[in-house]
Design a protein around this motif. Structure first.
Motif, PDB file in Angstrom:
ATOM      1  N   PHE A   1      42.335 -68.504  57.842  1.00 56.70           N
ATOM      2  CA  PHE A   1      41.972 -69.360  56.722  1.00 56.70           C
ATOM      3  C   PHE A   1      40.562 -69.046  56.239  1.00 56.70           C
ATOM      4  CE2 PHE A   1      45.255 -71.962  58.758  1.00 56.70           C
ATOM      5  CZ  PHE A   1      46.022 -72.286  57.652  1.00 56.70           C
ATOM      6  N   SER A   2      40.351 -69.266  54.949  1.00 52.89           N
ATOM      7  CA  SER A   2      39.000 -69.181  54.402  1.00 52.89           C
ATOM      8  C   SER A   2      38.164 -70.320  54.964  1.00 52.89           C
ATOM      9  CB  SER A   2      39.034 -69.251  52.868  1.00 52.89           C
ATOM     10  OG  SER A   2      39.625 -70.489  52.451  1.00 52.89           O
ATOM     11  N   ARG A   3      36.859 -70.195  54.855  1.00 51.31           N
ATOM     12  CA  ARG A   3      35.981 -71.201  55.452  1.00 51.31           C
ATOM     13  C   ARG A   3      36.135 -72.562  54.789  1.00 51.31           C
ATOM     14  NH1 ARG A   3      32.531 -68.638  58.885  1.00 51.31           N
ATOM     15  NH2 ARG A   3      30.896 -70.228  58.860  1.00 51.31           N
ATOM     16  N   ASP A   4      36.520 -72.580  53.496  1.00 54.95           N
ATOM     17  CA  ASP A   4      36.740 -73.864  52.825  1.00 54.95           C
ATOM     18  C   ASP A   4      38.167 -74.376  53.015  1.00 54.95           C
ATOM     19  OD1 ASP A   4      38.260 -72.234  51.157  1.00 54.95           O
ATOM     20  OD2 ASP A   4      36.983 -72.516  49.387  1.00 54.95           O
ATOM     21  N   GLY A   5      39.024 -73.600  53.670  1.00 57.92           N
ATOM     22  CA  GLY A   5      40.392 -74.034  53.946  1.00 57.92           C
ATOM     23  C   GLY A   5      41.327 -73.960  52.756  1.00 57.92           C
ATOM     24  N   ARG A   6      40.874 -73.401  51.637  1.00 63.49           N
ATOM     25  CA  ARG A   6      41.699 -73.387  50.430  1.00 63.49           C
ATOM     26  C   ARG A   6      42.697 -72.245  50.412  1.00 63.49           C
ATOM     27  NH1 ARG A   6      42.379 -71.469  45.477  1.00 63.49           N
ATOM     28  NH2 ARG A   6      40.922 -69.751  45.827  1.00 63.49           N
ATOM     29  N   THR A   7      42.356 -71.122  51.048  1.00 65.29           N
ATOM     30  CA  THR A   7      43.232 -69.958  51.012  1.00 65.29           C
ATOM     31  C   THR A   7      43.515 -69.448  52.423  1.00 65.29           C
ATOM     32  OG1 THR A   7      41.367 -68.417  50.752  1.00 65.29           O
ATOM     33  CG2 THR A   7      42.426 -69.242  48.736  1.00 65.29           C
ATOM     34  N   LEU A   8      44.586 -68.677  52.508  1.00 66.63           N
ATOM     35  CA  LEU A   8      45.016 -68.054  53.750  1.00 66.63           C
ATOM     36  C   LEU A   8      45.105 -66.555  53.511  1.00 66.63           C
ATOM     37  CD1 LEU A   8      46.276 -68.508  56.672  1.00 66.63           C
ATOM     38  CD2 LEU A   8      48.494 -68.385  55.515  1.00 66.63           C
ATOM     39  N   SER A   9      44.467 -65.751  54.376  1.00 67.46           N
ATOM     40  CA  SER A   9      44.530 -64.292  54.271  1.00 67.46           C
ATOM     41  C   SER A   9      45.455 -63.757  55.356  1.00 67.46           C
ATOM     42  CB  SER A   9      43.139 -63.672  54.427  1.00 67.46           C
ATOM     43  OG  SER A   9      42.271 -64.090  53.397  1.00 67.46           O
ATOM     44  N   THR A  10      46.347 -62.837  54.993  1.00 65.23           N
ATOM     45  CA  THR A  10      47.296 -62.269  55.945  1.00 65.23           C
ATOM     46  C   THR A  10      47.163 -60.750  55.959  1.00 65.23           C
ATOM     47  OG1 THR A  10      49.014 -62.246  54.215  1.00 65.23           O
ATOM     48  CG2 THR A  10      48.959 -64.142  55.692  1.00 65.23           C
ATOM     49  N   GLY A  11      47.227 -60.173  57.158  1.00 72.58           N
ATOM     50  CA  GLY A  11      47.148 -58.726  57.319  1.00 72.58           C
ATOM     51  C   GLY A  11      48.462 -58.169  57.812  1.00 72.58           C
ATOM     52  N   SER A  12      48.822 -56.996  57.299  1.00 73.75           N
ATOM     53  CA  SER A  12      50.162 -56.468  57.538  1.00 73.75           C
ATOM     54  C   SER A  12      50.146 -54.982  57.856  1.00 73.75           C
ATOM     55  CB  SER A  12      51.031 -56.719  56.293  1.00 73.75           C
ATOM     56  OG  SER A  12      52.266 -56.030  56.365  1.00 73.75           O
ATOM     57  N   ALA A  13      51.245 -54.529  58.446  1.00 70.13           N
ATOM     58  CA  ALA A  13      51.465 -53.107  58.671  1.00 70.13           C
ATOM     59  C   ALA A  13      51.704 -52.357  57.374  1.00 70.13           C
ATOM     60  CB  ALA A  13      52.644 -52.909  59.614  1.00 70.13           C
ATOM     61  N   ASP A  14      51.828 -53.064  56.248  1.00 70.49           N
ATOM     62  CA  ASP A  14      51.975 -52.382  54.955  1.00 70.49           C
ATOM     63  C   ASP A  14      50.628 -51.959  54.373  1.00 70.49           C
ATOM     64  OD1 ASP A  14      50.824 -54.689  53.922  1.00 70.49           O
ATOM     65  OD2 ASP A  14      52.627 -55.385  52.899  1.00 70.49           O
ATOM     66  N   LYS A  15      49.543 -52.129  55.159  1.00 72.35           N
ATOM     67  CA  LYS A  15      48.188 -51.710  54.794  1.00 72.35           C
ATOM     68  C   LYS A  15      47.606 -52.541  53.659  1.00 72.35           C
ATOM     69  CE  LYS A  15      48.908 -46.935  56.317  1.00 72.35           C
ATOM     70  NZ  LYS A  15      48.771 -45.495  55.966  1.00 72.35           N
ATOM     71  N   THR A  16      48.008 -53.787  53.557  1.00 76.57           N
ATOM     72  CA  THR A  16      47.416 -54.694  52.583  1.00 76.57           C
ATOM     73  C   THR A  16      46.990 -55.987  53.271  1.00 76.57           C
ATOM     74  OG1 THR A  16      49.431 -55.915  51.951  1.00 76.57           O
ATOM     75  CG2 THR A  16      48.975 -53.844  50.778  1.00 76.57           C
ATOM     76  N   VAL A  17      46.030 -56.656  52.647  1.00 77.63           N
ATOM     77  CA  VAL A  17      45.689 -58.036  52.964  1.00 77.63           C
ATOM     78  C   VAL A  17      46.031 -58.854  51.738  1.00 77.63           C
ATOM     79  CG1 VAL A  17      43.807 -59.664  53.421  1.00 77.63           C
ATOM     80  CG2 VAL A  17      43.881 -57.479  54.630  1.00 77.63           C
ATOM     81  N   ARG A  18      46.762 -59.937  51.919  1.00 79.41           N
ATOM     82  CA  ARG A  18      47.153 -60.784  50.795  1.00 79.41           C
ATOM     83  C   ARG A  18      46.572 -62.180  50.985  1.00 79.41           C
ATOM     84  NH1 ARG A  18      51.784 -58.257  47.855  1.00 79.41           N
ATOM     85  NH2 ARG A  18      51.933 -56.204  48.816  1.00 79.41           N
ATOM     86  N   ILE A  19      46.154 -62.776  49.881  1.00 79.65           N
ATOM     87  CA  ILE A  19      45.479 -64.065  49.923  1.00 79.65           C
ATOM     88  C   ILE A  19      46.330 -65.088  49.187  1.00 79.65           C
ATOM     89  CG2 ILE A  19      43.376 -65.322  49.312  1.00 79.65           C
ATOM     90  CD1 ILE A  19      41.880 -62.657  49.577  1.00 79.65           C
ATOM     91  N   TRP A  20      46.619 -66.211  49.850  1.00 81.30           N
ATOM     92  CA  TRP A  20      47.573 -67.210  49.377  1.00 81.30           C
ATOM     93  C   TRP A  20      46.881 -68.556  49.202  1.00 81.30           C
ATOM     94  CZ3 TRP A  20      52.411 -64.794  49.165  1.00 81.30           C
ATOM     95  CH2 TRP A  20      52.538 -63.633  49.936  1.00 81.30           C
ATOM     96  N   ASN A  21      47.329 -69.295  48.218  1.00 77.89           N
ATOM     97  CA  ASN A  21      46.852 -70.656  48.016  1.00 77.89           C
ATOM     98  C   ASN A  21      47.541 -71.565  49.034  1.00 77.89           C
ATOM     99  OD1 ASN A  21      47.009 -73.492  46.836  1.00 77.89           O
ATOM    100  ND2 ASN A  21      45.648 -72.533  45.367  1.00 77.89           N
ATOM    101  N   VAL A  22      46.751 -72.247  49.848  1.00 82.98           N
ATOM    102  CA  VAL A  22      47.309 -73.072  50.927  1.00 82.98           C
ATOM    103  C   VAL A  22      48.139 -74.224  50.376  1.00 82.98           C
ATOM    104  CG1 VAL A  22      46.686 -74.656  52.796  1.00 82.98           C
ATOM    105  CG2 VAL A  22      45.538 -72.439  52.602  1.00 82.98           C
ATOM    106  N   GLU A  23      47.711 -74.820  49.288  1.00 81.05           N
ATOM    107  CA  GLU A  23      48.387 -76.001  48.745  1.00 81.05           C
ATOM    108  C   GLU A  23      49.720 -75.654  48.098  1.00 81.05           C
ATOM    109  OE1 GLU A  23      48.631 -79.995  48.591  1.00 81.05           O
ATOM    110  OE2 GLU A  23      46.848 -78.957  49.304  1.00 81.05           O
ATOM    111  N   THR A  24      49.749 -74.570  47.302  1.00 83.91           N
ATOM    112  CA  THR A  24      50.946 -74.253  46.524  1.00 83.91           C
ATOM    113  C   THR A  24      51.771 -73.118  47.107  1.00 83.91           C
ATOM    114  OG1 THR A  24      49.806 -72.627  45.123  1.00 83.91           O
ATOM    115  CG2 THR A  24      49.705 -74.961  44.449  1.00 83.91           C
TER     116      THR A  24
END
Length: 354
Positions: A289-312
């Motif tokens: 999670f981001s420090r403000d808790g608003r987003t979630l970052s995920t790391g994958s074997a597809d060589k990307t990091v994706r950032i998601w809105n926690v609420e929606t």
């Protein structure tokens, strides 16, 4: 027809028997017609589904490589300040880093085996480590804390560690399928829970310290009452093993990441699945999670990091440009993306280009 004007008592018996059926049939037709009209009106007046905008595509640039380890990296962990970091390696060492300078602050040798996972005490004066040989240790980072060691904490590798918010209880999850609860100060075994989940890959504890949640290779997520050891709930929606679990900072949502390439968002209180987050094209191995808790970052074997809105659950950003499979990811206080792979001893620090 003339039978309609006759008194009820004078109607033929056969007609009297038909009359209730006729009334019922007419009522049914009216109900069906009315229901269809109501449904059509409902569909016409409902707002269209909200269309989420496409995520922003961002390319990262390599800032630093931290090459001190000589074996693959098995875990990364940030201190609360977001500047210091702990890394655990198959070279049997744990290293403490200053991400600002990229320098090693402290090196802890661990001759008992490959270090698979690490965890800090709430006051960050004690470091716990779980090894590939099933050894669990408490390593002091301050002079007033005492080390301890359990040489056979599990019958196989220890994959994950968690603790209660008060720091009194330490929990280890292993490839033997057990959850073991320990007195954090002394290393005394409090209880052992056989989960029947295959290999335990991730565990988290709710913010009130009441429940322990485990994710296993059998694709299930289980919620346990810590005080009683009772299994309270099992969540089954993933199509492959669970790699990571995380509870949102506000305590409302549980997120689970899987080798099936999806993240699932659950209502923690009820166990209801709320969203399936899709976008990754390979195993999802870690999330933070981001420090403000608003987003979630995920790391994958597809060589990307994706950032998601926690609420929606909306995918906000896709970070590309990584030249490695991502098994571990943390985000520093200065918004650096730190990654590590189980295939390499290098820890890499990345900056976004926008």
């Amino acid at each position: 027809p003339t039978w309609q004007t006759l008194p009820q008592t004078m109607l033929p018996v056969q007609q009297k028997r038909r009359w209730p059926w006729i009334v019922a049939a007419l009522a049914g037709l009216l109900a069906i017609g009315g229901g269809a009209i109501a449904l059509r009106h409902f569909l016409q007046t409902q707002p269209p589904p909200i269309v989420q905008p496409d995520p922003t595509q961002i390319t990262v640039q390599l800032q630093h490589t931290l090459p001190a380890h000589t074996g693959t990296i098995n875990d990364l962990l940030l201190f609360a300040d977001g500047v210091r970091m702990v890394s655990a390696s198959a070279d049997k060492t744990i290293r403490l880093w200053d991400l600002t300078s990229g320098q090693v602050i402290q090196k802890l040798d661990n001759q008992t085996g490959f270090v698979n996972t690490v965890l800090l005490s709430p006051d960050e004066t004690q470091l716990y480590s779980g090894n590939a040989g099933g050894v669990l240790q408490a390593l002091p980072l301050a002079s007033d804390t005492q080390p301890w060691q359990q040489s056979a904490a599990h019958s196989g590798p220890i994959n994950t560690l968690a603790r209660t918010p008060d720091g009194q209880t330490l929990i280890s999850g292993g490839a033997d399928g057990n959850l073991n609860l320990w007195q954090a100060k002394t290393g005394e075994l409090l209880q052992s829970l056989p989960t029947e989940q295959g290999t335990i890959n991730s565990i988290v504890v709710t913010s009130d310290g009441q429940y322990l949640i485990s994710g296993g290779s059998d694709r299930t997520i289980k919620l346990w009452d810590i005080a009683t050891g009772n299994l309270e709930k099992t969540l089954e929606r993933h199509e492959s093993f669970i790699n990571a679990l995380a509870i949102s900072p506000d305590g409302r949502f549980l997120f689970s990441a899987s080798a099936d390439g999806t993240i699932r968002q659950w209502q923690l209180k009820t166990g209801e699945q709320l969203n399936v987050l899709t976008g990754h094209t390979s195993f999802i191995n870690d999330m933070v999670f981001s420090r403000d808790g608003r987003t979630l970052s995920t790391g994958s074997a597809d060589k990307t990091v994706r950032i998601w809105n926690v609420e929606t659950g909306a995918e906000e950003q896709v970070l590309t440009g990584f030249n490695m499979l991502i098994d571990h990811v943390v985000v520093s206080s200065s918004n650096q993306i730190v990654t590590a792979s189980k295939t390499s001893p290098a820890i890499k620090i990345w900056l976004r280009d926008q």
